[in-house]
Design an enzyme around this catalytic site. Structure first.
Site, PDB file in Angstrom:
ATOM      1  N   GLY A 384     -71.091 -38.706 -26.601  1.00  0.00           N
ATOM      2  CA  GLY A 384     -71.838 -39.969 -27.232  1.00  0.00           C
ATOM      3  C   GLY A 384     -71.787 -41.347 -28.010  1.00  0.00           C
ATOM      4  N   SER A 702     -46.257 -33.470 -15.793  1.00  0.00           N
ATOM      5  CA  SER A 702     -46.679 -31.944 -17.084  1.00  0.00           C
ATOM      6  C   SER A 702     -46.886 -30.571 -16.466  1.00  0.00           C
ATOM      7  CB  SER A 702     -48.027 -32.825 -17.373  1.00  0.00           C
ATOM      8  OG  SER A 702     -49.218 -32.300 -16.731  1.00  0.00           O
ATOM      9  N   LYS A 745     -55.786 -31.503 -23.462  1.00  0.00           N
ATOM     10  CA  LYS A 745     -54.883 -30.898 -22.854  1.00  0.00           C
ATOM     11  C   LYS A 745     -55.479 -29.748 -24.016  1.00  0.00           C
ATOM     12  CE  LYS A 745     -52.343 -32.616 -19.624  1.00  0.00           C
ATOM     13  NZ  LYS A 745     -50.840 -32.855 -19.720  1.00  0.00           N
TER      14      LYS A 745
END
Length: 810
Positions: A384, A702, A745
């Site tokens: 949006g 990560s 995440k």
């Protein structure tokens, strides 16, 4: 008009046989094919078919060519050089069309000069050049002259003859033979060639006529050249001197102005235009500096002839200047409560962004002269960003204009083109303000991260001035050439990622992240906005079609997996189209979609709860990843096979990710005793680590925590909890280090209906950025060391013997 008769002398290249030994040279050269011609290159001479011209042969190669043609009784081909300054032309230096000519006479003067009289016979086109001759030779295509007689050609022939006679009358001491020749020629092609041969035009223009094979076009081209010469000669007679193009144009303009004045046209229309522009200048309320410049341009326009080509360009320039909103503003008072209501009605959630917009409005209400902020909305597609800009304009009672920057690679698209170019226009910024009609509009610069860069400049560098509040009050568009104040414009930029946005440009913007939506947020957005929009798009009303809550959640969970809601809206549209078809067919008056109807309408579910299925065996852990379009989950799979201690990695892993696996394995080996593992097993077996979706490149540190967890799960035969995902970098000391992209995440974990996420303890500061919906749906475990991860991620140890130990004992 002088008859062109001589070729410039020059020096030859490689020395062919001397004239005295031409017979010897003739005996040694290969036989020329029948479709080949001996070529003689000319510097400034063009021979036409049907005409006779003397030429002087100044180059040894041309002498040998002419002598060879005389001894073999063959014709020669006269071809014009592209550059007369070249002494020893090669094939690429010659035009591809020439004239085949017979040598009527060949003379040698007492001073050693060589001369030939040539009679043109027909045109030819060079196909390819031949080698092995002491002169230029080529295979050619002879072009016969086909006489075509039509009314149009007869009319052009008569007109051309009259023009030629008129020119001859204007020339002093015209030969009578030339007049008789023009009157006696009946062939249209021959007349055009004859006139072109004696006209005082450049060799290149003659070559152009020679290459015009079509008779009608040749007549038209020669007629145009004659008309120009007649006009020049007539003007010369009137003024008794040379008149250059500018003087001639001025004379014609004056004649046109006189004619328009006698007809009562021109002056009144121009005076009306000047009056309208004067009125617009007064109404525009420009800055004094700009107004003085515009008035000077208007006075210059008034002095120009209306038929001048520059007149329309100057008028267009003044129209742009007078139509810009130099002083026009929205002029509406700011209502904070109404702005809050509009933002809440148009968008669900987005609390931080709404608060920032309302803060700006409050400051504008207290300090109207303050600068507008430059906001940058960053987030995955479909969340949006663009529609939020429209809502901001609506809430602030301003005009909204959108400028798409995706794929723009020319600096002139931002700054405009200079007026020296034909068709020049202002840049997209000034064009957008003109469309908006107010200098305090909301301008959305969409997809700023997709700006290109090419030989035309760097558009991102041009935006530095536009988006700098300290500089944009004097923004100067190249087309306008005067400063325009952009400080009142509220700029909003959008991007999917900031990595491709240059640092200086990023520094000028206030970055606001728009995270992806979780399931509850998608449900509310669908209920409040998407369903209504699709009902209207499909010609339905709420009393004719509806989707119940369970079906809506099933669409979100089983048929979409995205950060935004674009795919969700498409799926809702597909469901409602199915209902519209049933209503149109008359098989139903009201359609209510239940979860069991979705398989028939949308097909089998596209996404399943594969987390539990994948992690139901030891050696599989669920990790969290960041992507340019939001967060996502990924699986780390590990297995152990008999071997000699090798580590096998698959899944298109990057170098950093490979190092993470190495570190995880080393960490497991170092803690083997504490984990109840036999340290000797590692030398007897190979460890294979695979990350599915092998076609997609993966990299980054990560996944270290998930790699370590998968290896511990494999070697201890303890499964990883199916509702748990994790992220974090590990060190060889067993520390869990912080990583980036926590918000994306965590949202991905909530979207995948997980219940627990394990994060580095040093990422607690990112907790505030996590959307409230994701915070409520998940349990957070903050890990300092890998022991904290093992305790939270693995199921309790069972009583059976580890499967991997059996493999190691083989």
């Amino acid at each position: 008009m002088a008859l062109e008769d001589r070729e410039l002398r020059g020096t030859a290249g490689p020395t062919p046989p001397a004239p005295g030994t031409a017979e010897t040279a003739l005996a040694n050269i290969p036989v020329l094919p029948e479709d080949a011609l001996i070529l003689v290159s000319t510097r400034n001479l063009v021979l036409f078919p049907g005409t006779v011209l003397p030429i002087t042969l100044g180059r040894q190669r041309s002498v040998v060519a002419a002598q060879t043609a005389m001894r073999l009784s063959r014709t020669v081909g006269l071809v014009l050089q592209r550059d007369p300054g070249i002494d020893d032309p090669i094939p690429v230096d010659l035009h591809r069309m020439g004239t085949e000519a017979s040598l009527v006479r060949y003379l040698t003067s007492p001073d050693g000069g060589h001369h030939a009289i040539c009679q043109g016979e027909r045109r030819f086109r060079i196909l390819d050049f031949l080698e092995g001759y002491p002169f230029l030779a080529a295979r050619v295509e002879r072009i016969p002259e086909v006489e075509v007689t039509t009314r149009d050609i007869e009319a052009r022939l008569l007109n051309l003859r009259n023009q030629a006679l008129e020119v001859l009358q204007l020339l002093p001491q015209t030969p009578a033979e030339l007049v008789n020749a023009v009157q006696s020629v009946t062939s249209a092609a021959a007349l055009a060639d004859l006139i072109a041969s004696f006209m005082d035009i450049t060799p290149q223009e003659k070559q152009e006529v020679l290459e015009t094979v079509d008779i009608e076009r040749r007549l038209e081209r020669v007629s145009e050249m004659l008309a120009y010469r007649i006009e020049v000669l007539q003007l010369s007679e009137q003024t008794k001197g040379k008149i250059d193009d500018r003087q001639r144009e001025f004379l014609l303009r004056e004649q046109m102005r006189t004619i328009q004045k006698e007809l009562g046209e021109g002056e009144d229309a121009k005076a009306q235009e000047i009056a309208e522009l004067t009125k617009k200048i007064a109404e525009a309320k420009m800055p004094s500096e700009v107004e003085e410049h515009v008035k000077r341009e208007l006075a210059r326009l008034d002095r120009m002839p209306e038929a001048s080509g520059e007149y329309s360009m100057a008028r267009t320039y003044l129209e742009w200047l007078t139509e810009l909103p130099w002083s026009v503003e929205s002029g509406k008072s700011i209502d904070i409560a109404e702005a809050r209501r509009i933002l809440d009605a148009d968008h669900y959630g987005l609390t931080k962004i709404k608060r920032r917009i309302l803060e700006y409005l409050a400051i504008q209400q207290l300090n109207p002269g303050g600068r507008s902020p430059i906001l940058c909305f960053v987030g995955p597609p479909g969340v949006g960003k663009t529609s939020l800009g429209q809502s901001i304009a609506k809430a602030t009672s301003r005009k909204f204009v959108r400028v798409s920057l995706g794929g723009v690679h020319d600096e002139a698209e931002i700054r405009g083109h200079r007026r020296t170019y034909i068709g020049a226009l202002p840049g997209n910024i000034i064009q957008g303000i003109r469309r908006a009609g107010a200098r305090d509009c909301v301008m959305m610069l969409d997809e700023i991260d997709k700006l290109g860069r090419g030989i035309q400049g760097d558009p991102s560098s041009a935006l530095l001035e536009v988006l700098d509040p300290e500089q944009n009050s004097t923004f100067r568009d190249n087309y306008l050439g005067v400063p325009f104040d952009l400080s009142k414009v509220m700029f909003i930029t959008t991007a999917n990622v900031l990595d491709s946005v240059p640092g200086p440009l990023r520094d000028r913007m206030e970055v606001i992240d728009l995270p992806g939506y979780v399931e509850d947020e998608k449900f509310e957005i669908a209920r409040r906005y998407l369903v209504d929009r699709q009902l209207k798009a499909n010609g339905l009303t709420p009393d004719k079609a509806e989707i119940n809550d369970q079906a809506m959640r099933a669409i979100i969970r089983d048929y979409t997996r995205e950060a935004g809601v674009r795919q969700l809206e498409r799926e809702i549209g597909a469901v409602l189209r199915s209902g519209a078809m049933r209503i149109a067919e008359g098989t139903a008056q009201h359609v209510r979609v239940e979860p069991e109807d979705l398989t028939e309408i949308l097909g089998q579910p596209r996404f399943e709860g594969e987390v539990a299925m994948r992690t139901s065996i030891p050696g599989v852990a669920t990790g969290l990843a960041w992507t340019p379009v939001g967060g996502d989950i990924l699986f780390i799979e590990a297995t152990r096979i008999p071997g000699n201690g090798q580590l096998i990695l698959t899944g298109q892993l990057g170098e950093v990710m490979k190092e993470s696996v190495q570190a995880a394995l080393s960490l497991v080996k170092g803690r083997a005793s504490g984990l109840g593992l036999d340290p000797g097993m590692f030398a007897k077996s190979d460890i294979h680590v695979h990350v599915p979706a092998g076609a997609i490149p993966k990299d980054g540190p990560s996944a270290g925590v998930a790699m370590f967890t998968a290896l511990v799960s494999l070697l201890t035969n303890r499964t990883v909890r199916s509702d748990t995902a994790m992220t974090g970098e590990i060190s060889l000391r067993g520390l869990v280090l912080p990583v980036g992209g926590i918000k994306e995440k965590v949202v991905a974990a909530a979207r995948a209906t997980l219940s627990t996420v394990i994060l580095p303890a040093r990422n607690r500061k990112d907790y505030e950025d996590v959307p409230e919906g994701a915070r409520d749906a998940l349990r957070f475990v903050w890990a300092e060391r890998v022991e904290d991860v093992i305790e939270a991620a693995l199921e309790p140890a069972n009583q059976q013997t580890p499967v991997m130990a059996d493999v190691a004992d083989d």
